[in-house]
Design an enzyme around this catalytic site. Structure first.
Site, PDB file in Angstrom:
ATOM      1  N   LYS A 288       0.763  -1.159   0.055  1.00 15.39           N
ATOM      2  CA  LYS A 288       0.027  -0.015   0.027  1.00 15.39           C
ATOM      3  C   LYS A 288       0.953   1.422  -0.063  1.00 15.39           C
ATOM      4  O   LYS A 288       2.155   1.265   0.549  1.00 15.39           O
ATOM      5  CB  LYS A 288      -0.867   0.056   1.410  1.00 15.39           C
ATOM      6  CG  LYS A 288      -1.888  -0.868   1.292  1.00 15.39           C
ATOM      7  CD  LYS A 288      -2.804  -0.445   2.538  1.00 15.39           C
ATOM      8  CE  LYS A 288      -3.908  -1.594   2.846  1.00 15.39           C
ATOM      9  NZ  LYS A 288      -5.212  -1.563   1.832  1.00 15.39           N
TER      10      LYS A 288
ATOM     11  N   ARG B 219     -10.035 -11.451   2.147  1.00 17.40           N
ATOM     12  CA  ARG B 219     -10.869 -12.605   1.630  1.00 17.40           C
ATOM     13  C   ARG B 219     -10.160 -13.757   1.562  1.00 17.40           C
ATOM     14  O   ARG B 219     -11.010 -14.946   1.932  1.00 17.40           O
ATOM     15  CB  ARG B 219     -11.409 -12.356   0.210  1.00 17.40           C
ATOM     16  CG  ARG B 219     -10.199 -12.285  -0.698  1.00 17.40           C
ATOM     17  CD  ARG B 219     -10.575 -11.437  -2.078  1.00 17.40           C
ATOM     18  NE  ARG B 219     -10.714 -10.029  -1.982  1.00 17.40           N
ATOM     19  CZ  ARG B 219     -11.036  -9.254  -2.708  1.00 17.40           C
ATOM     20  NH1 ARG B 219     -11.414  -9.467  -3.871  1.00 17.40           N
ATOM     21  NH2 ARG B 219     -11.282  -7.746  -2.677  1.00 17.40           N
TER      22      ARG B 219
HETATM   23  N1  BES Z   1      -8.047  -3.701   4.465  1.00 18.81           N
HETATM   24  C1  BES Z   1      -8.299  -3.318   3.275  1.00 18.81           C
HETATM   25  C2  BES Z   1      -9.738  -2.604   2.794  1.00 18.81           C
HETATM   26  C3  BES Z   1      -9.925  -1.211   3.613  1.00 18.81           C
HETATM   27  C4  BES Z   1      -9.345   0.244   3.000  1.00 18.81           C
HETATM   28  C5  BES Z   1     -10.565  -1.205   4.680  1.00 18.81           C
HETATM   29  C6  BES Z   1      -9.612   1.082   3.382  1.00 18.81           C
HETATM   30  C7  BES Z   1     -10.490   0.216   5.480  1.00 18.81           C
HETATM   31  C8  BES Z   1     -10.393   1.393   4.462  1.00 18.81           C
HETATM   32  C9  BES Z   1      -8.312  -4.487   2.264  1.00 18.81           C
HETATM   33  O1  BES Z   1      -7.461  -5.652   2.656  1.00 18.81           O
HETATM   34  C10 BES Z   1      -7.706  -4.060   1.016  1.00 18.81           C
HETATM   35  O2  BES Z   1      -6.611  -3.842   0.898  1.00 18.81           O
HETATM   36  N2  BES Z   1      -8.566  -4.192  -0.101  1.00 18.81           N
HETATM   37  C11 BES Z   1      -8.121  -3.798  -1.545  1.00 18.81           C
HETATM   38  C12 BES Z   1      -8.660  -4.823  -2.347  1.00 18.81           C
HETATM   39  C13 BES Z   1      -8.088  -4.720  -3.737  1.00 18.81           C
HETATM   40  C14 BES Z   1      -6.431  -4.860  -3.726  1.00 18.81           C
HETATM   41  C15 BES Z   1      -8.849  -5.799  -4.655  1.00 18.81           C
HETATM   42  C16 BES Z   1      -8.780  -2.538  -1.749  1.00 18.81           C
HETATM   43  O3  BES Z   1     -10.060  -2.108  -1.161  1.00 18.81           O
HETATM   44  O4  BES Z   1      -8.121  -1.608  -2.361  1.00 18.81           O
HETATM   45 MN    MN Z   2      -5.571  -5.394   2.153  1.00 17.82          MN
END
Ligand code: BES
Ligand code: MN
Ligand code: ZN
Length: 487
Positions: A266, A340
């Site tokens: 990230k 997931r």
């Molecule tokens: N934990 C994050 C989702 C999240 C984002 C929670 C912002 C709270 C605030 C999750 O694990 C994630 O990173 N999801 C990705 C999925 C994508 C890579 C398909 C996302 O939402 O960008």
């Molecule tokens: Mn994530």
């Protein structure tokens, strides 16, 4: 926190503050009217001059009011009468408590619920407790000072007591979320669960360590955890308040104690709040505490999948193919879609434990926040009747949730040329739903509702009713579902 019921008349009680509510139409509740009368009309006068409006979020302290023994009278806005619900009751009490908790106060009496329903009173007690607690865990100078004793007028003993139990649970959930990731990691979360199991009478408390997770074929969860020196855990708590062979409700929580994104790293800004990524597990633990302490006559199992998603030479990679507990193979195309993968195995465990119906809670996708905003959870389900139950429970608590569709077409997006499925969709669109479609592969057709709490679980900024940080959202909804559980 010390919460007691009081029958004392509002003008007589000797406390640091008494709290009364005022709706936007200015109609005085019996308690507000009693203060008004004892003071020669102070509230009516201020309302007529528009110094007090009764808007939600408004707090007006009136100091040294003659005719009232308390050191101050706090008037809190209740908002529009026709919009008043359990959520508004929670927020009104929380707003007043949060203001009062800015200083040390020994006793505060809440005279809010003269004409509130029992659920509104219970929500109010929860709110008063939540408002007292902030995210200042590691500040020498505290922003919030939990009120020494909260006195709750009106309602009855039982309502005050159930409100106190649920309020404690909300604050437990918030505290777990607010702890820094260096304090809150899979093993330490499991220890907190063990402490809880020591005080509550659960029929079963089990922690699976890495070895056990391997034996139990939790290959997806284990892969996510591999990048961290802190080993993953699965926590299972069972409350058997119902008939021995009665239906079993499963609550499943995503417990990623820190989400760096893994090798699909990230950006720094998105990582800042990623201690929040165990909110689903914290919500399940909070709800299990409340369900147990309320002695609900139902059978509920709480399952939490705990991992830390980091980068290292041993981290799982893009292109890896994982085998989940139910034997399905998963092509990993983004290590940041880790929630997931964790839930895949934990949902399988819920099925294997004999769950009749399942709810999972997860801070699963940013896409859900794009779709619904920060204050609303996404509901996705394979069973409309079960989704309606969860949706109604949320509405009854005044917690905001909205259903998203689960059309079969979305599943096209998670097809993989090399494995049974892949862990991301095609591009960003509909990302909350493609994630849910992925989860659906692991519930074996059991009625299941997925609650994406990526928005409401955590608030970056302070709100009138809540300090920034973990919010404890959906603890009350889960308790409500458990109260109505009959299979
Ligand atoms: N934990 C994050 C989702 C999240 C984002 C929670 C912002 C709270 C605030 C999750 O694990 C994630 O990173 N999801 C990705 C999925 C994508 C890579 C398909 C996302 O939402 O960008
Ligand atoms: Mn994530
Ligand atoms: Zn995550």
């Amino acid at each position: 926190m010390n919460v007691t019921h009081t029958e004392a008349p509002i003008t007589e009680i000797e406390v640091d503050a008494v709290v009364v509510g005022l709706p936007a139409d200015g109609r005085l509740s019996p308690s507000a009217a009693a203060v008004d009368e004892a003071t020669g009309g102070i509230i009516t006068r201020l309302f007529e001059r528009k110094e007090i409006t009764g808007k939600a979020g408004e707090v007006t302290p009136l100091l040294a009011v003659g005719g009232v023994r308390a050191a101050q009278v706090v008037v809190v806005g209740l908002g529009k009468a026709e919009q008043f619900d359990n959520g508004a009751a929670f927020r009104a009490a929380a707003t007043a408590a949060r203001r009062l908790a800015a200083k040390e106060r020994r006793q505060v009496a809440f005279y809010l619920d003269d004409d509130w329903t029992t659920p509104q009173s219970e929500s109010g007690v929860c709110g008063a407790m939540a408002g007292c607690v902030g995210q200042d865990l590691y500040r020498a100078e505290k922003n919030r000072h939990p009120i020494g004793e909260i006195l709750w007028a009106g309602g009855d003993e039982a309502t005050t007591s159930s409100g106190r139990i649920i309020g404690e649970s909300i604050n437990l959930t918030r505290r777990l979320i607010n702890e820094p990731p260096e304090e809150m990691y899979p093993e330490s979360f499991a220890e907190r669960a063990a402490e809880l199991a020591g005080t509550c009478q659960f029929e079963e408390f089990v922690v699976w360590d890495e070895k056990r997770l391997k034996e139990e074929r939790c290959g997806a969860l284990l892969a996510v955890g591999r990048g961290s020196p802190r080993p993953p855990r699965l926590v299972m708590l069972r409350h058997m308040g119902g008939a021995k062979d009665g239906p079993l409700l499963a609550l499943v929580g995503k417990g990623v104690t820190f989400d760096s994104g893994g090798l699909s790293l990230k950006p720094s800004d998105s990582m800042k709040t990623m201690k929040l990524d165990m909110s689903g597990a914290a919500t399940v633990l909070g709800a299990m505490q409340a369900i147990s302490q309320l002695n609900l006559p139902v059978n509920v199992i709480g399952l939490m999948g705990l991992v830390e998603n980091l980068v290292s030479g041993d981290a799982y990679k893009l292109g890896d193919v994982l085998t989940a507990r139910n034997g399905k193979t998963i092509e990993v195309l983004n290590t940041d879609a880790e929630g997931r993968l964790v839930l895949a195995d934990v949902l399988c465990v819920a099925v294997d434990q004999g769950a009749d119906k399942i709810i999972d809670l997860a801070t699963l996708t940013g896409a859900c926040v794009v779709a619904l905003g920060e204050d609303v959870a996404g509901l996705m389900s394979n069973d409309q009747a079960w989704c309606d139950v969860v949706s109604k429970a949320a509405a009854d608590c005044g917690e905001r949730a909205w259903q998203l569709p689960m059309f079969a077409e979305y599943s096209q997006q998670i097809k993989s040329p090399v494995a049974d499925i892949k862990n991301i969709g095609e591009g960003r669109w509909g990302g909350a739903i493609t994630a849910a479609k992925f989860l659906e592969e692991f519930v074996d057709g059991k009625p299941w509702t997925h609650v994406d709490i990526a928005g409401p679980a955590f608030s970056e900024k302070d709100k009138p009713h809540c300090d920034g940080g973990g919010t404890g959202a959906f603890v009350r909804t889960l308790v409500e579902v458990a109260r109505g559980w009959g299979g």
